[in-house]
Write a protein that holds these residues in place. Structure first.
Motif, PDB file in Angstrom:
ATOM      1  N   MET A 166      54.743  25.700  36.798  1.00 56.91           N
ATOM      2  CA  MET A 166      54.378  26.043  35.515  1.00 56.91           C
ATOM      3  C   MET A 166      53.404  25.117  34.846  1.00 56.91           C
ATOM      4  SD  MET A 166      58.633  25.771  34.348  1.00 56.91           S
ATOM      5  CE  MET A 166      58.245  25.578  32.419  1.00 56.91           C
ATOM      6  N   PHE A 167      53.085  24.161  35.549  1.00 54.99           N
ATOM      7  CA  PHE A 167      51.889  23.130  34.937  1.00 54.99           C
ATOM      8  C   PHE A 167      50.605  23.935  35.608  1.00 54.99           C
ATOM      9  CE2 PHE A 167      48.884  19.667  35.282  1.00 54.99           C
ATOM     10  CZ  PHE A 167      49.161  19.310  33.918  1.00 54.99           C
ATOM     11  N   GLU A 168      50.685  24.444  36.815  1.00 56.13           N
ATOM     12  CA  GLU A 168      49.539  25.044  37.330  1.00 56.13           C
ATOM     13  C   GLU A 168      49.207  26.315  36.547  1.00 56.13           C
ATOM     14  OE1 GLU A 168      47.495  24.240  40.181  1.00 56.13           O
ATOM     15  OE2 GLU A 168      48.211  22.390  39.474  1.00 56.13           O
ATOM     16  N   ASN A 169      50.166  27.083  36.106  1.00 58.40           N
ATOM     17  CA  ASN A 169      50.006  28.165  35.273  1.00 58.40           C
ATOM     18  C   ASN A 169      49.522  27.907  34.120  1.00 58.40           C
ATOM     19  OD1 ASN A 169      50.941  29.991  37.385  1.00 58.40           O
ATOM     20  ND2 ASN A 169      52.995  30.075  36.598  1.00 58.40           N
ATOM     21  N   MET A 170      49.805  26.872  33.411  1.00 61.07           N
ATOM     22  CA  MET A 170      49.258  26.428  32.248  1.00 61.07           C
ATOM     23  C   MET A 170      47.780  25.981  32.137  1.00 61.07           C
ATOM     24  SD  MET A 170      50.055  23.036  29.866  1.00 61.07           S
ATOM     25  CE  MET A 170      49.348  22.068  31.200  1.00 61.07           C
ATOM     26  N   THR A 171      47.574  25.287  33.257  1.00 53.82           N
ATOM     27  CA  THR A 171      46.114  24.765  33.535  1.00 53.82           C
ATOM     28  C   THR A 171      45.368  25.962  33.545  1.00 53.82           C
ATOM     29  OG1 THR A 171      46.421  24.375  35.805  1.00 53.82           O
ATOM     30  CG2 THR A 171      46.529  22.478  33.976  1.00 53.82           C
ATOM     31  N   GLU A 172      45.811  27.096  34.393  1.00 52.65           N
ATOM     32  CA  GLU A 172      44.817  28.351  34.520  1.00 52.65           C
ATOM     33  C   GLU A 172      44.632  28.872  33.326  1.00 52.65           C
ATOM     34  OE1 GLU A 172      43.078  29.271  37.227  1.00 52.65           O
ATOM     35  OE2 GLU A 172      43.629  27.282  38.104  1.00 52.65           O
ATOM     36  N   SER A 173      45.851  29.071  32.404  1.00 52.60           N
ATOM     37  CA  SER A 173      45.583  29.764  31.096  1.00 52.60           C
ATOM     38  C   SER A 173      44.685  28.716  30.342  1.00 52.60           C
ATOM     39  CB  SER A 173      46.844  29.667  30.539  1.00 52.60           C
ATOM     40  OG  SER A 173      47.023  30.435  29.270  1.00 52.60           O
ATOM     41  N   ILE A 174      44.654  27.649  30.076  1.00 54.91           N
ATOM     42  CA  ILE A 174      43.620  26.800  29.499  1.00 54.91           C
ATOM     43  C   ILE A 174      42.483  27.303  29.963  1.00 54.91           C
ATOM     44  CG2 ILE A 174      42.867  24.444  29.260  1.00 54.91           C
ATOM     45  CD1 ILE A 174      45.702  23.353  29.141  1.00 54.91           C
ATOM     46  N   LYS A 175      41.956  27.357  31.047  1.00 54.87           N
ATOM     47  CA  LYS A 175      40.584  27.595  31.736  1.00 54.87           C
ATOM     48  C   LYS A 175      40.140  29.011  31.179  1.00 54.87           C
ATOM     49  CE  LYS A 175      41.006  25.148  35.934  1.00 54.87           C
ATOM     50  NZ  LYS A 175      41.074  25.410  37.358  1.00 54.87           N
ATOM     51  N   GLU A 176      41.119  29.984  31.454  1.00 52.70           N
ATOM     52  CA  GLU A 176      40.781  31.395  31.176  1.00 52.70           C
ATOM     53  C   GLU A 176      40.651  31.676  29.528  1.00 52.70           C
ATOM     54  OE1 GLU A 176      43.861  33.973  32.745  1.00 52.70           O
ATOM     55  OE2 GLU A 176      43.277  33.524  34.651  1.00 52.70           O
ATOM     56  N   ASP A 177      41.723  30.930  28.657  1.00 49.08           N
ATOM     57  CA  ASP A 177      41.435  31.038  27.490  1.00 49.08           C
ATOM     58  C   ASP A 177      40.060  30.380  26.704  1.00 49.08           C
ATOM     59  OD1 ASP A 177      43.586  32.420  27.028  1.00 49.08           O
ATOM     60  OD2 ASP A 177      44.700  31.043  25.799  1.00 49.08           O
ATOM     61  N   THR A 178      39.724  29.153  27.190  1.00 46.11           N
ATOM     62  CA  THR A 178      38.608  28.185  26.957  1.00 46.11           C
ATOM     63  C   THR A 178      37.434  29.286  27.031  1.00 46.11           C
ATOM     64  OG1 THR A 178      39.692  26.399  27.265  1.00 46.11           O
ATOM     65  CG2 THR A 178      37.216  26.251  27.137  1.00 46.11           C
ATOM     66  N   ILE A 179      37.366  29.686  28.639  1.00 48.42           N
ATOM     67  CA  ILE A 179      35.881  30.494  29.011  1.00 48.42           C
ATOM     68  C   ILE A 179      35.754  31.555  28.243  1.00 48.42           C
ATOM     69  CG2 ILE A 179      34.748  31.221  30.890  1.00 48.42           C
ATOM     70  CD1 ILE A 179      34.981  28.241  30.739  1.00 48.42           C
ATOM     71  N   ARG A 180      37.004  32.467  28.176  1.00 46.25           N
ATOM     72  CA  ARG A 180      36.981  33.736  27.437  1.00 46.25           C
ATOM     73  C   ARG A 180      36.274  33.538  25.824  1.00 46.25           C
ATOM     74  NH1 ARG A 180      41.816  34.750  27.366  1.00 46.25           N
ATOM     75  NH2 ARG A 180      41.956  36.099  29.204  1.00 46.25           N
ATOM     76  N   VAL A 181      36.762  32.706  25.235  1.00 46.83           N
ATOM     77  CA  VAL A 181      36.196  32.177  23.906  1.00 46.83           C
ATOM     78  C   VAL A 181      34.683  31.911  23.893  1.00 46.83           C
ATOM     79  CG1 VAL A 181      36.479  30.915  21.636  1.00 46.83           C
ATOM     80  CG2 VAL A 181      38.451  31.684  22.946  1.00 46.83           C
ATOM     81  N   LEU A 182      34.394  30.967  24.673  1.00 43.65           N
ATOM     82  CA  LEU A 182      32.981  30.509  24.803  1.00 43.65           C
ATOM     83  C   LEU A 182      32.068  31.761  25.176  1.00 43.65           C
ATOM     84  CD1 LEU A 182      33.544  27.033  26.535  1.00 43.65           C
ATOM     85  CD2 LEU A 182      32.555  27.473  24.056  1.00 43.65           C
ATOM     86  N   CYS A 183      32.493  32.446  26.126  1.00 41.87           N
ATOM     87  CA  CYS A 183      31.542  33.461  26.797  1.00 41.87           C
ATOM     88  C   CYS A 183      31.501  34.850  25.681  1.00 41.87           C
ATOM     89  CB  CYS A 183      32.055  34.006  28.009  1.00 41.87           C
ATOM     90  SG  CYS A 183      31.907  32.934  29.439  1.00 41.87           S
ATOM     91  N   HIS A 184      32.306  34.788  24.565  1.00 33.49           N
ATOM     92  CA  HIS A 184      32.357  35.860  23.977  1.00 33.49           C
ATOM     93  C   HIS A 184      31.743  35.495  22.420  1.00 33.49           C
ATOM     94  CE1 HIS A 184      34.675  37.794  26.761  1.00 33.49           C
ATOM     95  NE2 HIS A 184      34.039  38.950  26.163  1.00 33.49           N
ATOM     96  N   ILE A 185      31.440  34.104  22.188  1.00 37.18           N
ATOM     97  CA  ILE A 185      31.013  33.686  20.920  1.00 37.18           C
ATOM     98  C   ILE A 185      29.463  34.145  20.595  1.00 37.18           C
ATOM     99  CG2 ILE A 185      29.951  31.337  19.869  1.00 37.18           C
ATOM    100  CD1 ILE A 185      32.815  30.301  20.376  1.00 37.18           C
ATOM    101  N   ARG A 186      29.025  34.294  19.567  1.00 39.78           N
ATOM    102  CA  ARG A 186      27.796  34.638  19.117  1.00 39.78           C
ATOM    103  C   ARG A 186      27.348  33.927  17.811  1.00 39.78           C
ATOM    104  NH1 ARG A 186      27.316  38.765  14.999  1.00 39.78           N
ATOM    105  NH2 ARG A 186      29.388  39.477  14.614  1.00 39.78           N
ATOM    106  N   ILE A 187      26.128  33.544  17.549  1.00 39.18           N
ATOM    107  CA  ILE A 187      25.753  32.953  16.383  1.00 39.18           C
ATOM    108  C   ILE A 187      24.901  33.532  15.812  1.00 39.18           C
ATOM    109  CG2 ILE A 187      26.451  30.714  17.516  1.00 39.18           C
ATOM    110  CD1 ILE A 187      23.388  30.260  17.789  1.00 39.18           C
TER     111      ILE A 187
END
Length: 223
Positions: A166-187
């Motif tokens: 469960m902890f491994e799945n959580m850390t993977e989810s943190i990575k995916e959510d963080t990178i997804r948001v950062l890669c799709h942000i525009r200014i």
């Protein structure tokens, strides 16, 4: 004794998460962490979708593109791109493209520190959200794990195994959510910046959240 053993598992996980939170809250540069997340996501996606046991012409490119491009919007892989390639060779090529994409995102910001602060805010929000959900899941796991004893299995061993997964799945989810948001942000330049995020704390952390410093002349838009 069993209760102490269960708590030790939780405490070990909590220490890992709070160490990462502390780095963010102390304003450390998380650029290397973000880049490591990007390469980890590429590795795991390639491992899931591709195999050297079959010819690259038989790889499921549709699955790979649908999984990875939701997180990192690189150009989709085609049969021509993968023809004659091995899995590790594709990992290298895709990592290069993903890193270039994020470097292009960095160049959109007038000041590098603007993106560095944004990385900290988004990462902290993801950690806090996923960690609080994980705590609830661990409580449910502990309540139900006693049933394992009826199957001649050690409840504590089963708890540790499930908690690790469960902890491994959580850390993977943190990575995916963080990178997804950062890669799709525009200014958008020359517009007063809105508040990026309202950071929340997590259980048993007395340090408290810090509000992100305001930056001038940048407005953040998630896609």
């Amino acid at each position: 004794k069993n209760l102490l053993d269960y708590d030790q598992v939780n405490n070990e996980q909590r220490e890992i998460i709070y160490k990462e939170r502390r780095q963010v809250l102390d304003g450390e540069n998380m650029r290397d962490t973000i880049y490591k997340m990007i390469t980890d996501i590429v590795d795991s996606t390639v491992d899931m979708c591709f195999s050297d046991d079959v010819d690259s012409e038989e790889w499921d490119l549709n699955e790979f593109n649908s999984v990875l491009r939701q997180i990192i919007p690189i150009e989709p892989l085609t049969a021509e791109k993968v023809k004659g390639k091995k899995k590790n060779e594709m990992k290298h090529l895709i990592k290069e493209e993903a890193v270039k994409l994020y470097e292009a995102k960095e160049s959109e910001f007038p000041e590098p520190e603007q993106l560095r602060e944004l990385e900290r805010v988004i990462l902290l929000k993801s950690i806090d959200s996923k960690w609080m959900d994980h705590i609830d899941d661990m409580d449910q796991l502990r309540q139900g794990i006693g049933l394992q004893a009826y199957g001649q299995r050690d409840p504590l061993v089963e708890y540790k195994m499930n908690a690790y997964e469960m902890f491994e799945n959580m850390t993977e989810s943190i990575k995916e959510d963080t990178i997804r948001v950062l890669c799709h942000i525009r200014i958008e330049q020359k517009v007063e910046r809105e508040q990026v995020a309202k950071v929340t704390g997590t259980n048993k952390d007395e340090s408290g959240p810090r509000r992100p410093a305001k930056r001038e002349s940048v407005k953040i838009y998630p896609n």
